[in-house]
Design a protein around this motif. Structure first.
Motif, PDB file in Angstrom:
ATOM      1  N   THR A 234       0.813  -1.217   0.000  1.00  0.00           N
ATOM      2  CA  THR A 234       0.000   0.000   0.000  1.00  0.00           C
ATOM      3  C   THR A 234       0.845   1.264   0.000  1.00  0.00           C
ATOM      4  N   GLU A 235       2.154   1.122   0.164  1.00  0.00           N
ATOM      5  CA  GLU A 235       3.030   2.289   0.234  1.00  0.00           C
ATOM      6  C   GLU A 235       2.930   3.190  -0.999  1.00  0.00           C
ATOM      7  N   PRO A 236       2.891   2.644  -2.240  1.00  0.00           N
ATOM      8  CA  PRO A 236       2.759   3.538  -3.407  1.00  0.00           C
ATOM      9  C   PRO A 236       1.456   4.330  -3.397  1.00  0.00           C
ATOM     10  N   ALA A 237       0.350   3.692  -2.967  1.00  0.00           N
ATOM     11  CA  ALA A 237      -0.946   4.385  -2.925  1.00  0.00           C
ATOM     12  C   ALA A 237      -0.911   5.525  -1.914  1.00  0.00           C
ATOM     13  N   LEU A 238      -0.281   5.293  -0.776  1.00  0.00           N
ATOM     14  CA  LEU A 238      -0.181   6.350   0.237  1.00  0.00           C
ATOM     15  C   LEU A 238       0.677   7.506  -0.276  1.00  0.00           C
ATOM     16  N   LYS A 239       1.776   7.189  -0.922  1.00  0.00           N
ATOM     17  CA  LYS A 239       2.652   8.227  -1.476  1.00  0.00           C
ATOM     18  C   LYS A 239       1.899   9.073  -2.500  1.00  0.00           C
ATOM     19  N   LEU A 240       1.103   8.424  -3.335  1.00  0.00           N
ATOM     20  CA  LEU A 240       0.333   9.143  -4.347  1.00  0.00           C
ATOM     21  C   LEU A 240      -0.661  10.098  -3.696  1.00  0.00           C
ATOM     22  N   LEU A 241      -1.387   9.616  -2.680  1.00  0.00           N
ATOM     23  CA  LEU A 241      -2.387  10.457  -2.021  1.00  0.00           C
ATOM     24  C   LEU A 241      -1.736  11.636  -1.301  1.00  0.00           C
ATOM     25  N   LYS A 242      -0.581  11.409  -0.703  1.00  0.00           N
ATOM     26  CA  LYS A 242       0.128  12.511  -0.047  1.00  0.00           C
ATOM     27  C   LYS A 242       0.540  13.564  -1.076  1.00  0.00           C
ATOM     28  N   ILE A 268      -7.516  19.211  -3.136  1.00  0.00           N
ATOM     29  CA  ILE A 268      -6.856  18.095  -3.808  1.00  0.00           C
ATOM     30  C   ILE A 268      -6.208  18.625  -5.094  1.00  0.00           C
ATOM     31  N   HIS A 269      -4.944  18.327  -5.296  1.00  0.00           N
ATOM     32  CA  HIS A 269      -4.182  18.956  -6.374  1.00  0.00           C
ATOM     33  C   HIS A 269      -4.804  18.727  -7.743  1.00  0.00           C
ATOM     34  N   THR A 270      -5.206  17.490  -8.045  1.00  0.00           N
ATOM     35  CA  THR A 270      -5.781  17.231  -9.367  1.00  0.00           C
ATOM     36  C   THR A 270      -7.123  17.925  -9.533  1.00  0.00           C
ATOM     37  N   VAL A 271      -7.900  18.044  -8.459  1.00  0.00           N
ATOM     38  CA  VAL A 271      -9.159  18.799  -8.522  1.00  0.00           C
ATOM     39  C   VAL A 271      -8.855  20.256  -8.842  1.00  0.00           C
ATOM     40  N   GLN A 272      -7.866  20.833  -8.147  1.00  0.00           N
ATOM     41  CA  GLN A 272      -7.495  22.236  -8.369  1.00  0.00           C
ATOM     42  C   GLN A 272      -6.974  22.484  -9.779  1.00  0.00           C
ATOM     43  N   ASN A 273      -6.199  21.519 -10.290  1.00  0.00           N
ATOM     44  CA  ASN A 273      -5.507  21.733 -11.560  1.00  0.00           C
ATOM     45  C   ASN A 273      -6.261  21.203 -12.768  1.00  0.00           C
ATOM     46  N   SER A 274      -7.426  20.621 -12.545  1.00  0.00           N
ATOM     47  CA  SER A 274      -8.231  20.174 -13.683  1.00  0.00           C
ATOM     48  C   SER A 274      -9.101  21.328 -14.179  1.00  0.00           C
ATOM     49  N   ASP A 275      -9.541  21.201 -15.418  1.00  0.00           N
ATOM     50  CA  ASP A 275     -10.415  22.233 -15.990  1.00  0.00           C
ATOM     51  C   ASP A 275     -11.209  21.624 -17.135  1.00  0.00           C
ATOM     52  N   LEU A 276     -12.205  22.371 -17.595  1.00  0.00           N
ATOM     53  CA  LEU A 276     -13.002  21.930 -18.736  1.00  0.00           C
ATOM     54  C   LEU A 276     -12.358  22.443 -20.023  1.00  0.00           C
ATOM     55  N   TYR A 277     -12.268  21.542 -21.015  1.00  0.00           N
ATOM     56  CA  TYR A 277     -11.679  21.879 -22.306  1.00  0.00           C
ATOM     57  C   TYR A 277     -12.625  21.433 -23.423  1.00  0.00           C
ATOM     58  N   THR A 278     -12.627  22.188 -24.498  1.00  0.00           N
ATOM     59  CA  THR A 278     -13.438  21.834 -25.667  1.00  0.00           C
ATOM     60  C   THR A 278     -12.636  20.913 -26.580  1.00  0.00           C
ATOM     61  N   VAL A 279     -13.281  19.846 -27.042  1.00  0.00           N
ATOM     62  CA  VAL A 279     -12.608  18.836 -27.862  1.00  0.00           C
ATOM     63  C   VAL A 279     -12.445  19.321 -29.299  1.00  0.00           C
ATOM     64  N   GLU A 280     -11.225  19.161 -29.807  1.00  0.00           N
ATOM     65  CA  GLU A 280     -10.938  19.417 -31.218  1.00  0.00           C
ATOM     66  C   GLU A 280     -10.361  18.126 -31.800  1.00  0.00           C
TER      67      GLU A 280
END
Length: 341
Positions: A234-242, A268-280
């Motif tokens: 479980t160590e990799p999963a914990l590192k990822l969440l941290k 949460i970093h991915t929540v903060q850094n995600s955004d909506l984009y229009t598909v091309e």
């Protein structure tokens, strides 16, 4: 190439195999045919549910599927609000002070107190990637795509997001932490207790668990040593969440002493850094950057990862028709995306 999608009834045989492969301590997926069938039905109902004023106890369960072969690579889930129907227990690791002015003695002691402090929180759960697929970025994607789902559908979830990390146990399922509890309060081994909790039979916890705080220094040395520690797998999963901003606030599992980590959904970093984009739609992708992408649906949710470009100014993402088909979108539609770090 793979796609992450909501689990379906047809996935039952593979989910049962995953439950068998996951081993001891994987409480959210016990090897029980009826429970696994019900888990899939509950997930299907959850994906069809409408938004309510308050988060409800829905269970969103996903599978990662290899596009070329149709093989189920792993599973990952989100519980929208835990403990609303069945009690959700933790131990909180705190301190108590023993002080005598007259004798000039001052001692502090660690104590474990049974609590339900995370009632109503959203839980990341049931993360398991099959061994043959544990390479490259697949494990990270199988965990992180959930943050796109949370970001897009925040109204369905609590502001507090938690994840229970599997604690220390050996290949036979023996937990040093549980062995002490078993000796003094229970007459069942760790795999049995873990299994009963997994199938929803939690009454025995309230009936048999010590009602008063437990002084940590009264536990065996082996039990003390694993409080707040994770299983080696479980160590990799914990590192990822941290890395996503989750932190340990001294809450541990009541059976194996594994840590529970938490974060505010907005932080949460991915929540903060995600955004909506229009598909091309383009003929070919030309980038070395892995982008994790999901559509904006619930019942027809799809997610994947592609080496593509994000135009941050115009909010455009380029996809080939193959990727658009995987995500069930077309040119001009919006998707949520973030750089996979």
């Amino acid at each position: 190439m793979f796609v992450i999608r909501p689990i379906q009834e047809k996935d039952y045989p593979e989910l049962l195999k995953i439950a068998e492969e996951s081993g001891h301590g994987f409480t959210s997926l016990p090897v029980n045919e009826e429970l696994i069938s019900n888990k899939i039905k509950r997930a299907e109902a959850s994906f069809k549910s409408q938004v309510s004023e308050q988060p409800e106890e829905h269970g969103f369960l996903f599978v990662m599927e290899e596009v070329a072969t149709g093989k189920i690579m792993g599973t990952s889930g989100i519980e929208s609000a835990v403990g609303l129907e069945d009690a959700f227990y933790h131990y909180h690791l705190g301190k108590v002070v023993h002080h005598s002015r007259e004798l000039n003695i001052y001692n502090t002691a660690d104590i474990l107190t049974l609590c339900n402090d995370y009632t109503g929180a959203t839980e990341l759960c049931t993360l398991f990637l099959r061994e043959e697929f544990r390479k490259g970025i697949t494990g990270r994607v199988l965990s992180k795509f959930r943050f796109l789902f949370l970001a897009q559908h925040q109204e369905r979830f609590s502001s507090t997001v938690i994840a229970e990390m599997r604690g220390v146990s050996d290949e036979n399922g023996d937990s040093p932490f549980w062995q002490w509890l078993e000796k003094h309060f229970f007459s069942m081994d760790f795999p049995t207790a873990d299994y009963l909790t997994g199938i929803g039979q939690k009454v025995f916890i309230a009936e048999l668990m010590p009602k008063y705080p437990v002084y940590v220094n009264l536990l065996s040395e082996d039990a003390q040593a694993v409080i707040g520690k994770v299983h080696k797998n479980t160590e990799p999963a914990l590192k990822l969440l941290k890395s996503e901003g989750f932190s340990y606030k001294n809450y541990v599992d009541i059976f194996d002493g594994g840590p529970t980590v938490e974060a505010n959904i907005a932080n949460i970093h991915t929540v903060q850094n995600s955004d909506l984009y229009t598909v091309e739609i383009v003929d070919a992708l030309d980038s070395d950057k892995n982008i994790i992408i999901s559509n904006t649906f619930v019942e027809e949710f799809r997610a994947t990862v592609a080496k593509t470009k994000l135009d941050q100014e115009q909010k455009i993402i380029t996809l080939t028709q193959e990727y658009a088909d995987i995500l069930k979108v077309k040119g001009g539609d919006q998707v949520r995306a973030a750089v996979l770090k």
